[in-house]
Motif scaffolding. Sequence first.
Motif, PDB file in Angstrom:
ATOM      1  N   UNK A 132       0.807  -1.221   0.000  1.00  0.00           N
ATOM      2  CA  UNK A 132       0.000   0.000   0.000  1.00  0.00           C
ATOM      3  C   UNK A 132       0.839   1.269   0.000  1.00  0.00           C
ATOM      4  N   UNK A 133       2.127   1.144   0.231  1.00  0.00           N
ATOM      5  CA  UNK A 133       3.002   2.327   0.247  1.00  0.00           C
ATOM      6  C   UNK A 133       3.651   2.560  -1.113  1.00  0.00           C
ATOM      7  N   UNK A 134       4.300   1.532  -1.673  1.00  0.00           N
ATOM      8  CA  UNK A 134       5.029   1.706  -2.940  1.00  0.00           C
ATOM      9  C   UNK A 134       4.285   1.123  -4.139  1.00  0.00           C
ATOM     10  N   UNK A 179       2.352  -3.983   3.713  1.00  0.00           N
ATOM     11  CA  UNK A 179       3.641  -3.396   3.338  1.00  0.00           C
ATOM     12  C   UNK A 179       4.611  -4.486   2.921  1.00  0.00           C
ATOM     13  N   UNK A 180       5.459  -4.168   1.937  1.00  0.00           N
ATOM     14  CA  UNK A 180       6.563  -5.050   1.584  1.00  0.00           C
ATOM     15  C   UNK A 180       7.678  -4.862   2.625  1.00  0.00           C
ATOM     16  N   UNK A 181       8.706  -5.658   2.550  1.00  0.00           N
ATOM     17  CA  UNK A 181       9.803  -5.584   3.526  1.00  0.00           C
ATOM     18  C   UNK A 181      10.491  -4.224   3.539  1.00  0.00           C
ATOM     19  N   UNK A 182      10.755  -3.671   2.369  1.00  0.00           N
ATOM     20  CA  UNK A 182      11.429  -2.376   2.296  1.00  0.00           C
ATOM     21  C   UNK A 182      10.582  -1.278   2.926  1.00  0.00           C
ATOM     22  N   UNK A 183       9.311  -1.248   2.604  1.00  0.00           N
ATOM     23  CA  UNK A 183       8.425  -0.204   3.134  1.00  0.00           C
ATOM     24  C   UNK A 183       8.171  -0.392   4.630  1.00  0.00           C
ATOM     25  N   UNK A 184       8.187  -1.627   5.085  1.00  0.00           N
ATOM     26  CA  UNK A 184       8.027  -1.878   6.524  1.00  0.00           C
ATOM     27  C   UNK A 184       9.178  -1.254   7.295  1.00  0.00           C
ATOM     28  N   UNK A 185      10.411  -1.417   6.784  1.00  0.00           N
ATOM     29  CA  UNK A 185      11.571  -0.832   7.451  1.00  0.00           C
ATOM     30  C   UNK A 185      11.483   0.694   7.453  1.00  0.00           C
TER      31      UNK A 185
END
Length: 100
Positions: free
Chosen positions: A7-9, A74-80
């Motif tokens: 939902x972010x990228x 969220x994907x891993x990158x966006x979670x971080x």
Amino acid sequence: MIHFTCDRCRRSIEDDELRFSVTIEVQVAIENDAFPFESTADQLIELEEILQQFDEEEREEITQFAYQRRQYDLCSDCQREYLKNPLAVEAISRVGFSEN
């Protein structure tokens, strides 16, 4: 097969990839002594009685204003990135306004 998108990228989250779920709840903060209920009364019944005084549209508006719950994937990158700055404080502080 269920398909997930960050939902972010907006990138597709593959089946073999970790997916993170973020739940945000926003609710009115009311001090107990400011609540219009007697402490011994059933608060849910009294709240329902108060809400019945309003028409359906007003009740819906009050309910939406008082409590909202949203869930995001969220994907891993966006979670971080989200964990580094969950309230987007850095983005807000970068916006400059004139002294007018």
